[in-house]
Scaffold this motif. Structure first.
Motif, PDB file in Angstrom:
ATOM      1  N   PHE A 195       0.852  -1.197   0.000  1.00 57.63           N
ATOM      2  CA  PHE A 195       0.000   0.000   0.000  1.00 57.63           C
ATOM      3  C   PHE A 195       0.888   1.248   0.000  1.00 57.63           C
ATOM      4  O   PHE A 195       1.901   1.289   0.701  1.00 57.63           O
ATOM      5  N   ALA A 196       0.506   2.249  -0.770  1.00 60.63           N
ATOM      6  CA  ALA A 196       1.146   3.568  -0.659  1.00 60.63           C
ATOM      7  C   ALA A 196       0.070   4.538  -0.175  1.00 60.63           C
ATOM      8  O   ALA A 196      -1.118   4.406  -0.519  1.00 60.63           O
ATOM      9  N   MET A 197       0.498   5.510   0.644  1.00 61.01           N
ATOM     10  CA  MET A 197      -0.509   6.289   1.389  1.00 61.01           C
ATOM     11  C   MET A 197      -1.136   7.445   0.598  1.00 61.01           C
ATOM     12  O   MET A 197      -0.443   8.375   0.193  1.00 61.01           O
ATOM     13  N   THR A 198      -2.456   7.365   0.430  1.00 62.67           N
ATOM     14  CA  THR A 198      -3.225   8.502  -0.106  1.00 62.67           C
ATOM     15  C   THR A 198      -4.321   8.913   0.884  1.00 62.67           C
ATOM     16  O   THR A 198      -5.195   9.717   0.547  1.00 62.67           O
ATOM     17  N   MET A 199      -4.258   8.349   2.090  1.00 63.19           N
ATOM     18  CA  MET A 199      -5.305   8.621   3.091  1.00 63.19           C
ATOM     19  C   MET A 199      -5.295  10.076   3.556  1.00 63.19           C
ATOM     20  O   MET A 199      -6.353  10.639   3.876  1.00 63.19           O
ATOM     21  N   LEU A 200      -4.115  10.690   3.590  1.00 65.96           N
ATOM     22  CA  LEU A 200      -4.094  12.096   4.004  1.00 65.96           C
ATOM     23  C   LEU A 200      -4.877  12.936   2.987  1.00 65.96           C
ATOM     24  O   LEU A 200      -5.600  13.862   3.359  1.00 65.96           O
ATOM     25  N   ASP A 201      -4.743  12.574   1.710  1.00 64.55           N
ATOM     26  CA  ASP A 201      -5.499  13.288   0.676  1.00 64.55           C
ATOM     27  C   ASP A 201      -6.999  13.071   0.877  1.00 64.55           C
ATOM     28  O   ASP A 201      -7.793  14.002   0.737  1.00 64.55           O
ATOM     29  N   GLU A 202      -7.367  11.842   1.208  1.00 65.02           N
ATOM     30  CA  GLU A 202      -8.795  11.566   1.447  1.00 65.02           C
ATOM     31  C   GLU A 202      -9.302  12.390   2.631  1.00 65.02           C
ATOM     32  O   GLU A 202     -10.366  13.015   2.557  1.00 65.02           O
ATOM     33  N   ASN A 203      -8.545  12.397   3.708  1.00 63.37           N
ATOM     34  CA  ASN A 203      -9.002  13.149   4.889  1.00 63.37           C
ATOM     35  C   ASN A 203      -9.113  14.642   4.591  1.00 63.37           C
ATOM     36  O   ASN A 203     -10.031  15.321   5.046  1.00 63.37           O
ATOM     37  N   ARG A 204      -8.153  15.142   3.813  1.00 56.80           N
ATOM     38  CA  ARG A 204      -8.225  16.559   3.420  1.00 56.80           C
ATOM     39  C   ARG A 204      -9.484  16.810   2.594  1.00 56.80           C
ATOM     40  O   ARG A 204     -10.191  17.827   2.781  1.00 56.80           O
ATOM     41  N   ALA A 205      -9.772  15.890   1.686  1.00 54.42           N
ATOM     42  CA  ALA A 205     -10.936  16.055   0.801  1.00 54.42           C
ATOM     43  C   ALA A 205     -12.238  15.998   1.613  1.00 54.42           C
ATOM     44  O   ALA A 205     -13.153  16.806   1.403  1.00 54.42           O
ATOM     45  N   VAL A 206     -12.307  15.063   2.535  1.00 56.87           N
ATOM     46  CA  VAL A 206     -13.508  14.930   3.383  1.00 56.87           C
ATOM     47  C   VAL A 206     -13.745  16.233   4.137  1.00 56.87           C
ATOM     48  O   VAL A 206     -14.869  16.765   4.190  1.00 56.87           O
ATOM     49  N   SER A 207     -12.666  16.767   4.695  1.00 57.10           N
ATOM     50  CA  SER A 207     -12.795  17.986   5.488  1.00 57.10           C
ATOM     51  C   SER A 207     -13.251  19.174   4.633  1.00 57.10           C
ATOM     52  O   SER A 207     -14.109  19.959   5.044  1.00 57.10           O
ATOM     53  N   GLN A 208     -12.707  19.280   3.432  1.00 52.41           N
ATOM     54  CA  GLN A 208     -13.109  20.378   2.540  1.00 52.41           C
ATOM     55  C   GLN A 208     -14.589  20.270   2.165  1.00 52.41           C
ATOM     56  O   GLN A 208     -15.312  21.269   2.153  1.00 52.41           O
ATOM     57  N   LEU A 209     -15.024  19.049   1.837  1.00 55.48           N
ATOM     58  CA  LEU A 209     -16.430  18.859   1.441  1.00 55.48           C
ATOM     59  C   LEU A 209     -17.365  19.163   2.614  1.00 55.48           C
ATOM     60  O   LEU A 209     -18.403  19.803   2.447  1.00 55.48           O
ATOM     61  N   ALA A 210     -16.966  18.710   3.808  1.00 58.60           N
ATOM     62  CA  ALA A 210     -17.804  18.946   4.994  1.00 58.60           C
ATOM     63  C   ALA A 210     -17.932  20.443   5.267  1.00 58.60           C
ATOM     64  O   ALA A 210     -19.030  20.947   5.531  1.00 58.60           O
ATOM     65  N   GLN A 211     -16.814  21.147   5.175  1.00 59.81           N
ATOM     66  CA  GLN A 211     -16.847  22.594   5.445  1.00 59.81           C
ATOM     67  C   GLN A 211     -17.735  23.320   4.442  1.00 59.81           C
ATOM     68  O   GLN A 211     -18.527  24.180   4.811  1.00 59.81           O
ATOM     69  N   LYS A 212     -17.583  22.943   3.163  1.00 60.40           N
ATOM     70  CA  LYS A 212     -18.378  23.609   2.117  1.00 60.40           C
ATOM     71  C   LYS A 212     -19.875  23.344   2.311  1.00 60.40           C
ATOM     72  O   LYS A 212     -20.710  24.229   2.121  1.00 60.40           O
ATOM     73  N   ALA A 213     -20.197  22.095   2.711  1.00 64.48           N
ATOM     74  CA  ALA A 213     -21.620  21.737   2.871  1.00 64.48           C
ATOM     75  C   ALA A 213     -22.173  22.199   4.222  1.00 64.48           C
ATOM     76  O   ALA A 213     -23.381  22.108   4.462  1.00 64.48           O
ATOM     77  N   GLY A 214     -21.286  22.655   5.119  1.00 62.91           N
ATOM     78  CA  GLY A 214     -21.733  23.051   6.458  1.00 62.91           C
ATOM     79  C   GLY A 214     -22.211  21.854   7.273  1.00 62.91           C
ATOM     80  O   GLY A 214     -23.176  21.940   8.044  1.00 62.91           O
ATOM     81  N   LYS A 215     -21.569  20.705   7.070  1.00 67.82           N
ATOM     82  CA  LYS A 215     -21.960  19.455   7.752  1.00 67.82           C
ATOM     83  C   LYS A 215     -20.759  18.920   8.533  1.00 67.82           C
ATOM     84  O   LYS A 215     -19.614  19.241   8.196  1.00 67.82           O
ATOM     85  N   PRO A 216     -20.992  18.046   9.495  1.00 67.51           N
ATOM     86  CA  PRO A 216     -19.847  17.424  10.168  1.00 67.51           C
ATOM     87  C   PRO A 216     -19.135  16.446   9.235  1.00 67.51           C
ATOM     88  O   PRO A 216     -19.751  15.928   8.298  1.00 67.51           O
TER      89      PRO A 216
END
Ligand code: NAI
Length: 330
Positions: A155-176
């Motif tokens: 495995f090579a790590m792309t999870m930090l990118d996923e977590n960053r993406a989740v956080s951006q989407l949550a902030q934009k949608a105003g959701k947790p």
């Protein structure tokens, strides 16, 4: 009492290593009844500073920490001996004026030796997560130098990118952040990656239907996630460390725990040609696990925009592979 899990961490005295080691020892990943032995691997001149890390580990008095061993990177066979999990964090960071291709050539030999040592001395059930950059291609090199370790253990790590993406989407949608699911990172862990917002969901609905701003998703969102690492370096004067260590733990959890229904986790894995990717590349995909076996999610459809993004990141990975072809035996 369960038999201990033995985990090797290379670059253990570095920024990510320091943030990672304690949480791994604490029982957070493997559970409160699972003892863990840590093999901390560093370049010989830095080994001394691991004495301090070892003291601090003991000073935490973690119930789950069953042992600590410090090993020099000139003795990787001992460093990875009987390890069930090898976290390859240590590598030479990119310096100013260095091209990506230079970095690949400098770090390549580290991963040749890593692969050879894993092949020789790691436990038969070993799994490997490569974090040190360029992580997809470093993983490819190590894998080729450990031919008897099954391809689905890498495995090579792309999870930090996923977590960053989740956080951006949550902030934009105003959701947790817990509302956001199924965010897959496609391709390379680099500025060409494609964070797939089309298949992401927010409270169970497609993210584009909730956010209702395609221009933001296609431009601002993708750009922010792709360049987040650089933005952190600019602000902090150092590359992401605590969030990267957190993502390593999330990756391991993603692999060893069953994925919740309707969700996925991201990592780059050996491609058997899925989604038109060259067979043999270490390519970022959305994955699921049943706790034992990890699978690439099949049957996702990509529109023209997503296809064009995936092509760019695929082309970059092909070119990285071509740069280090001589380091790929067999
Ligand atoms: P750092 O420079 O603080 O620590 C790296 C450590 O690795 C140092 O202590 C160094 O002595 C050690 N090291 C170097 N060569 C080694 C070898 N051959 N064997 C064992 N140890 C060795 O760097 P940091 O911030 O901890 O980052 C580590 C790596 O992780 C970098 O390559 C960085 O680019 C990468 N990274 C990857 C991310 C991802 O999402 N995949 C996210 C953030 C960083």
């Amino acid at each position: 009492m369960k038999a201990p899990i033995r985990v090797a961490i290379t670059g253990a005295a570095g920024n990510i290593g320091y943030a990672l080691t304690f949480r791994l020892a604490s029982g957070e990943v493997f559970g409160p009844d699972q003892p863990v032995i840590l093999n901390l691997v560093e370049v010989p001149p830095v080994l001394k500073s691991l004495d301090g890390v070892e003291m601090e580990l003991h000073d935490c008095a973690f119930d789950t920490l069953a042992g600590v061993k410090k090993v020099g990177s000139d003795n990787l066979e001992e460093g990875f001996g009987d390890c069930n999990l090898v976290l390859c964090v240590g590598s030479i960071p990119r310096k100013e004026g260095m091209e990506r291709g230079d970095l690949i050539r400098i770090n390549g030999p580290i991963f040749t030796n890593t692969g050879k040592a894993i092949e020789k001395t790691a436990a038969k059930d070993v799994r490997i997560v490569v974090v040190g950059n360029p992580c997809n291609t470093n993983c490819l090199i190590a894998m080729h130098n450990a031919p008897s370790v099954p391809r689905d253990r890498w495995f090579a790590m792309t999870m930090l990118d996923e977590n960053r993406a989740v956080s951006q989407l949550a902030q934009k949608a105003g959701k947790p952040v817990t509302s956001v699911k199924h965010v897959g990172i496609w391709g390379n862990h680099s500025a060409t990656q494609f964070p797939d917002f089309y298949h992401a969901t927010i409270d169970g609905k497609p993210a584009p239907e909730v956010i209702k701003d395609d221009a933001w998703l296609q431009n601002t969102f993708v750009d922010t996630v792709q360049k987040r690492g650089a933005a952190v370096i600019k602000a902090r004067g150092a590359s992401s460390a605590a969030s990267a260590a957190n993502a390593v733990l999330d990756t391991v959890k993603g692999i060893i725990r069953p994925t919740a229904s309707g969700d996925c986790f991201s990592a780059a894995v050996y491609s058997n040609g899925e989604y038109g990717v060259d067979k043999g590349l270490i390519f970022g995909y959305p994955l699921t696990s049943d706790g034992k076996t990890v699978k690439i999610i099949p049957g996702l459809e990509h529109n023209e925009f997503a296809q064009s993004k995936i092509k760019v990141t695929l082309d970059e990975l092909k070119s990285e592979r071509d740069t280090i072809k001589d380091l790929l035996p067999g």
